[in-house]
Design an enzyme around this catalytic site. Structure first.
Site, mmCIF file in Angstrom:
data_model
loop_
_atom_site.group_PDB
_atom_site.id
_atom_site.type_symbol
_atom_site.label_atom_id
_atom_site.label_comp_id
_atom_site.label_asym_id
_atom_site.label_seq_id
_atom_site.Cartn_x
_atom_site.Cartn_y
_atom_site.Cartn_z
ATOM 1 N N HIS A 74 7.347 -3.395 5.351
ATOM 2 C CA HIS A 74 8.470 -3.751 6.217
ATOM 3 C C HIS A 74 9.407 -2.569 6.442
ATOM 4 O O HIS A 74 10.032 -2.471 7.500
ATOM 5 C CB HIS A 74 9.238 -4.937 5.630
ATOM 6 N N THR A 201 -4.738 -9.635 -0.035
ATOM 7 C CA THR A 201 -5.539 -10.068 -1.181
ATOM 8 C C THR A 201 -4.687 -10.277 -2.429
ATOM 9 O O THR A 201 -5.084 -10.991 -3.348
ATOM 10 C CB THR A 201 -6.666 -9.064 -1.487
ATOM 11 N N ASP A 225 -9.395 -8.080 -4.480
ATOM 12 C CA ASP A 225 -10.805 -8.280 -4.182
ATOM 13 C C ASP A 225 -10.975 -8.681 -2.720
ATOM 14 O O ASP A 225 -10.009 -8.725 -1.965
ATOM 15 C CB ASP A 225 -11.410 -9.342 -5.116
#
Length: 362
Positions: A74, A201, A225
């Site tokens: 951001h 993830t 992962d």
């Protein structure tokens, strides 16, 4: 003669190795515990140890780590080629937090900014460098993650970034791709947007649906992962809460939130094959996330004028995890959008389908 020639060659190679070692001689840091290739990196060891203990609760891949990674994006993405490339990874979201954390796209970041500000003041490090450093350290706490590079010496913001430069989950694909393409003098290609979203993830949402804070974007939020890229391609059946909030679509797994933007990018012709290519491809996940994160973390800065302090970032725990269909789901639940390549062959996780627990703050 051949023996003498070989001996001479080996002698030259040995001399070059010694010379190379001399050129990379390490500097003893004032703390008496660490060494660095550049003395400017020495102060970062204390910063690292402090945030690992007191921000990330003894080096955990926790909610604070997830938010630290979110903050890097951001702050960095708030730069526009069309607007003259003012902004980027310059710390403005922290230095002008009274302005930027009120932007809709930055909802919830006021908390992590408030948590991080005391560390910036304590260690006399710029907000611009601290945000990206903390994000790299945070990722290192997640098993399976790549070791991210870190460069020291970012420019520091003198004004707040303008509103509207951070993509939101309810934006259409074309708007998201255009925004990334406009970020910085070079911008991001469509496939690079997919690379950047690898961050999901280990991510979770607090404010898309405020009734279900800490909802992860895949069923393994504590592991870096490829499960995220699999699960976003499964047919959605449920919302995390009771409603249908802006920016969320149905997920295939109870307790896992699917952002509208992720859902659409996984199915859009400009990005769907790149999205699918990450399923069960951890090496590509590592390599491309490093590329995307480094680019974001340097937006608005000149890497050649900065100091490489990557050695201070901890080495993440290596794990071997295969992407698997969640219990009760299989290939028949895949909404495959990529027509160029067959969907990877995967196993199914053992056990009955369960609800994924939210990621809670410590």
């Amino acid at each position: 003669m051949a023996f003498k020639t070989l001996a001479a060659l080996l002698a030259v190679v040995g001399s070059l190795q010694v010379a190379s070692a001399a050129l990379t001689r390490r500097v003893a840091c004032p703390d008496g515990k660490n060494t660095a290739t550049n003395a400017a990196c020495c102060s970062l060891f204390a910063v690292r140890d402090d945030i690992q203990k007191n921000l990330f609760n003894n080096a955990q891949c926790n909610a604070e780590a997830h938010e630290a990674l979110r903050l890097t994006f951001h702050d960095g993405i708030a730069i526009s080629n069309k607007a003259g490339n003012v902004g980027g990874a310059d710390g403005s979201i922290m230095l002008f937090s009274d302005v930027e954390t009120k932007f809709h796209a930055n909802i919830g970041l006021d908390e992590v900014v408030a948590q991080q500000k005391p560390f910036v003041a304590k260690h006399n490090i710029s907000a611009a460098d601290f945000i990206q450093f903390a994000g790299a350290v945070a990722v290192s706490n997640c098993p399976g993650a790549p070791r991210l590079p870190f460069f020291l010496g970012r420019k520091v913001a003198t004004s707040a970034a303008p509103d509207g430069l951070v993509p939101e989950p309810f934006h259409p694909v074309a708007q998201i791709l255009d925004r990334f393409a406009d970020a910085g003098p070079v911008g991001f290609e469509d496939v690079e947007v997919v690379w950047a979203l690898s961050a999901h993830t280990i991510a979770a949402a607090n404010d898309v649906d405020p009734t279900t804070p800490g909802t992860p974007f895949d069923s393994t939020p504590g592991i870096f992962d490829t499960q995220f890229f699999l699960e976003t391609q499964l047919r959605g059946t449920t919302f995390t809460g009771k409603g249908d909030p802006q920016g969320e679509v149905e997920s295939a797994i109870k307790g896992v939130m699917r952002l509208q933007s992720d859902h659409l990018l996984a199915r859009d012709t400009r990005t769907n094959c790149e999205w699918q290519s990450f399923v069960n491809n951890p090496q590509k996940l590592h390599d491309r996330f490093i590329d995307a994160w480094l680019k974001i973390s340097l937006l608005g800065n000149d890497q050649d004028a900065m100091i490489d302090c990557s050695e201070v970032i901890p080495v993440p725990k290596t794990i071997n995890v295969q992407a698997t269909f969640p219990p009760s789901l299989s290939n028949k639940d895949v909404e495959q959008a990529c027509a160029d390549t067959p969907f990877p062959t995967l196993g199914t996780a053992p056990g009955a389908a369960t609800s994924v627990a939210p990621v809670k703050r410590n």
